[in-house]
Design a protein around this motif. Sequence first.
Motif, PDB file in Angstrom:
ATOM      1  N   GLU A 204     -81.537 -15.695  56.488  1.00  0.00           N
ATOM      2  CA  GLU A 204     -82.859 -15.179  56.115  1.00  0.00           C
ATOM      3  C   GLU A 204     -83.944 -16.181  56.503  1.00  0.00           C
ATOM      4  O   GLU A 204     -84.999 -15.807  57.032  1.00  0.00           O
ATOM      5  CB  GLU A 204     -82.931 -14.897  54.611  1.00  0.00           C
ATOM      6  CG  GLU A 204     -84.263 -14.266  54.209  1.00  0.00           C
ATOM      7  CD  GLU A 204     -84.402 -14.016  52.719  1.00  0.00           C
ATOM      8  OE1 GLU A 204     -85.281 -13.228  52.342  1.00  0.00           O
ATOM      9  OE2 GLU A 204     -83.643 -14.630  51.933  1.00  0.00           O
ATOM     10  N   LYS A 208     -86.805 -15.242  59.269  1.00  0.00           N
ATOM     11  CA  LYS A 208     -88.136 -14.925  58.753  1.00  0.00           C
ATOM     12  C   LYS A 208     -89.119 -16.090  58.779  1.00  0.00           C
ATOM     13  O   LYS A 208     -90.295 -15.913  58.451  1.00  0.00           O
ATOM     14  CB  LYS A 208     -88.017 -14.401  57.316  1.00  0.00           C
ATOM     15  CG  LYS A 208     -87.281 -13.072  57.215  1.00  0.00           C
ATOM     16  CD  LYS A 208     -87.255 -12.566  55.785  1.00  0.00           C
ATOM     17  CE  LYS A 208     -86.568 -11.212  55.690  1.00  0.00           C
ATOM     18  NZ  LYS A 208     -86.517 -10.723  54.296  1.00  0.00           N
ATOM     19  N   ILE A 276     -82.485 -14.426  42.714  1.00  0.00           N
ATOM     20  CA  ILE A 276     -83.216 -13.971  43.897  1.00  0.00           C
ATOM     21  C   ILE A 276     -82.950 -14.931  45.050  1.00  0.00           C
ATOM     22  O   ILE A 276     -82.368 -15.998  44.866  1.00  0.00           O
ATOM     23  CB  ILE A 276     -84.734 -13.838  43.623  1.00  0.00           C
ATOM     24  CG1 ILE A 276     -85.352 -15.196  43.269  1.00  0.00           C
ATOM     25  CG2 ILE A 276     -84.996 -12.836  42.515  1.00  0.00           C
ATOM     26  CD1 ILE A 276     -86.847 -15.137  43.072  1.00  0.00           C
ATOM     27  N   SER A 277     -83.390 -14.549  46.235  1.00  0.00           N
ATOM     28  CA  SER A 277     -83.013 -15.309  47.432  1.00  0.00           C
ATOM     29  C   SER A 277     -83.647 -16.695  47.459  1.00  0.00           C
ATOM     30  O   SER A 277     -84.687 -16.945  46.832  1.00  0.00           O
ATOM     31  CB  SER A 277     -83.418 -14.535  48.692  1.00  0.00           C
ATOM     32  OG  SER A 277     -84.812 -14.636  48.919  1.00  0.00           O
ATOM     33  N   GLN A 280     -87.271 -16.593  48.905  1.00  0.00           N
ATOM     34  CA  GLN A 280     -88.270 -16.080  47.956  1.00  0.00           C
ATOM     35  C   GLN A 280     -88.553 -17.109  46.868  1.00  0.00           C
ATOM     36  O   GLN A 280     -89.699 -17.286  46.441  1.00  0.00           O
ATOM     37  CB  GLN A 280     -87.787 -14.769  47.335  1.00  0.00           C
ATOM     38  CG  GLN A 280     -88.840 -14.069  46.472  1.00  0.00           C
ATOM     39  CD  GLN A 280     -90.100 -13.747  47.249  1.00  0.00           C
ATOM     40  OE1 GLN A 280     -90.045 -13.142  48.320  1.00  0.00           O
ATOM     41  NE2 GLN A 280     -91.251 -14.167  46.733  1.00  0.00           N
ATOM     42  N   ASN A 281     -87.512 -17.814  46.419  1.00  0.00           N
ATOM     43  CA  ASN A 281     -87.698 -18.867  45.417  1.00  0.00           C
ATOM     44  C   ASN A 281     -88.607 -19.976  45.948  1.00  0.00           C
ATOM     45  O   ASN A 281     -89.491 -20.464  45.228  1.00  0.00           O
ATOM     46  CB  ASN A 281     -86.347 -19.463  45.018  1.00  0.00           C
ATOM     47  CG  ASN A 281     -85.752 -18.792  43.799  1.00  0.00           C
ATOM     48  OD1 ASN A 281     -86.431 -18.604  42.794  1.00  0.00           O
ATOM     49  ND2 ASN A 281     -84.484 -18.428  43.872  1.00  0.00           N
ATOM     50  N   LYS A 283     -90.914 -19.717  48.203  1.00  0.00           N
ATOM     51  CA  LYS A 283     -92.284 -19.190  48.232  1.00  0.00           C
ATOM     52  C   LYS A 283     -92.912 -19.220  46.847  1.00  0.00           C
ATOM     53  O   LYS A 283     -94.066 -19.627  46.679  1.00  0.00           O
ATOM     54  CB  LYS A 283     -92.279 -17.746  48.760  1.00  0.00           C
ATOM     55  CG  LYS A 283     -91.932 -17.601  50.226  1.00  0.00           C
ATOM     56  CD  LYS A 283     -91.938 -16.121  50.597  1.00  0.00           C
ATOM     57  CE  LYS A 283     -91.571 -15.902  52.054  1.00  0.00           C
ATOM     58  NZ  LYS A 283     -91.561 -14.465  52.406  1.00  0.00           N
ATOM     59  N   ASP A 284     -92.146 -18.793  45.842  1.00  0.00           N
ATOM     60  CA  ASP A 284     -92.679 -18.714  44.482  1.00  0.00           C
ATOM     61  C   ASP A 284     -92.968 -20.093  43.911  1.00  0.00           C
ATOM     62  O   ASP A 284     -94.017 -20.317  43.293  1.00  0.00           O
ATOM     63  CB  ASP A 284     -91.684 -17.973  43.570  1.00  0.00           C
ATOM     64  CG  ASP A 284     -91.538 -16.504  43.949  1.00  0.00           C
ATOM     65  OD1 ASP A 284     -92.381 -16.005  44.712  1.00  0.00           O
ATOM     66  OD2 ASP A 284     -90.547 -15.875  43.498  1.00  0.00           O
ATOM     67  N   ASP A 289     -96.925 -18.770  51.417  1.00  0.00           N
ATOM     68  CA  ASP A 289     -96.244 -17.858  52.319  1.00  0.00           C
ATOM     69  C   ASP A 289     -95.939 -18.630  53.589  1.00  0.00           C
ATOM     70  O   ASP A 289     -96.854 -19.205  54.202  1.00  0.00           O
ATOM     71  CB  ASP A 289     -97.114 -16.639  52.648  1.00  0.00           C
ATOM     72  CG  ASP A 289     -96.983 -15.542  51.615  1.00  0.00           C
ATOM     73  OD1 ASP A 289     -95.860 -15.348  51.117  1.00  0.00           O
ATOM     74  OD2 ASP A 289     -97.999 -14.898  51.292  1.00  0.00           O
TER      75      ASP A 289
END
Length: 362
Positions: A204, A208, A276-277, A280-281, A283-284, A289
């Motif tokens: 991922e 991405k 969660i992935s 995504q973690n 990013k959070d 982004d």
Amino acid sequence: MARPRALLRLCPLLLPQDGRGTAYEGFVTAQGRDFHLRILLPEDFQMKNARVECSWSLKKILHGYRHILKQRLHSCPDLVSFMVELKTVLEIALKNTQDLHVPRPPEYYSCLVRDLEILGWNKVAYVDTGLATVKLKAEDSCGRQHLITLKLNAKYPTEAPDCLVDFPVQFAISWMPQNSLIDIYNQFLAALESLKGFWDALDEIDGKTWVLEPENPTRSATARRIAIGSNVSVNVEVDPRHPNMLPECYFLGADHVVAPLRTKLNNNMHLWDPEISLLQNLKDVLEIDFPSRAVLEKSDFAKDCGICYAYRLDSSAPDQVCDEPRCGQPFHQACLYEWLQGLPTSRQSFNVIFGECPYCNK
């Protein structure tokens, strides 16, 4: 400099050549034989940038295993871990070199061909002319292609083959004299599934984000340097056994840019959710982004070194950035170190050197 105790036990004949522990020379022992080598570590002790110099006899023995050792050099966190891998590969290489001169009985060939037929020739990627090396292919549940290389000795199936895989963890098989290639293949498939989460997480990231290093990651590579912005990136080291847990993060860039990112990581660490992935973690927790591959080009982040005017230097990208906000010029660490050493105004404290930026003189 005192050697790490683990290195002393593992390679008592490998001695430090300087006070900083960046140069080692001596012998590595395998099967009662001593082989001369020299290892040069960079200032940051990153094994991926280390240089290994072998004697001609050791180089000849390891010739067919260079790609494996290169992978291990990139994935090992320290010198002790790499020496464990080197000794393991050397033992296998010596064993296979000896086996080349051992005549194989007719039962060996009949047994191996029978096992291959039972396994299915559609799973065979390669067999050498002497039927001593076999490569089997497999596809994991996500469609990723994998290979396992089997080095068989003359006593097969009484003794297990040596197995070489592109894994981030050690792959040890369980073997009994009554076992066959099917048993190895099934253990290989089980190991692939156990690493599914790790490869999902890194695939991922690779798909991405803009990964600056490694340029062409192998399946054993556990680190990714991800672009955040111009001359700003984060290096994440993912645990293969726990890929959804918070990885080790190291930020690269000017202090005024990376300091807020470090603060966000420390303040938001409690928000990490293993359900969660990994991407995504990140990013959070960092409240960012990552630049999208669909919108931006790699050239927007892959800036050349301000000294050698190249992007790659011995496969490494620039990882040092001028702290002056109006400059922000990136450099290779090796280039910058050599440049600063040549300036009469530079000063050095332990392994840190201070001096003026070659671009803006700050």
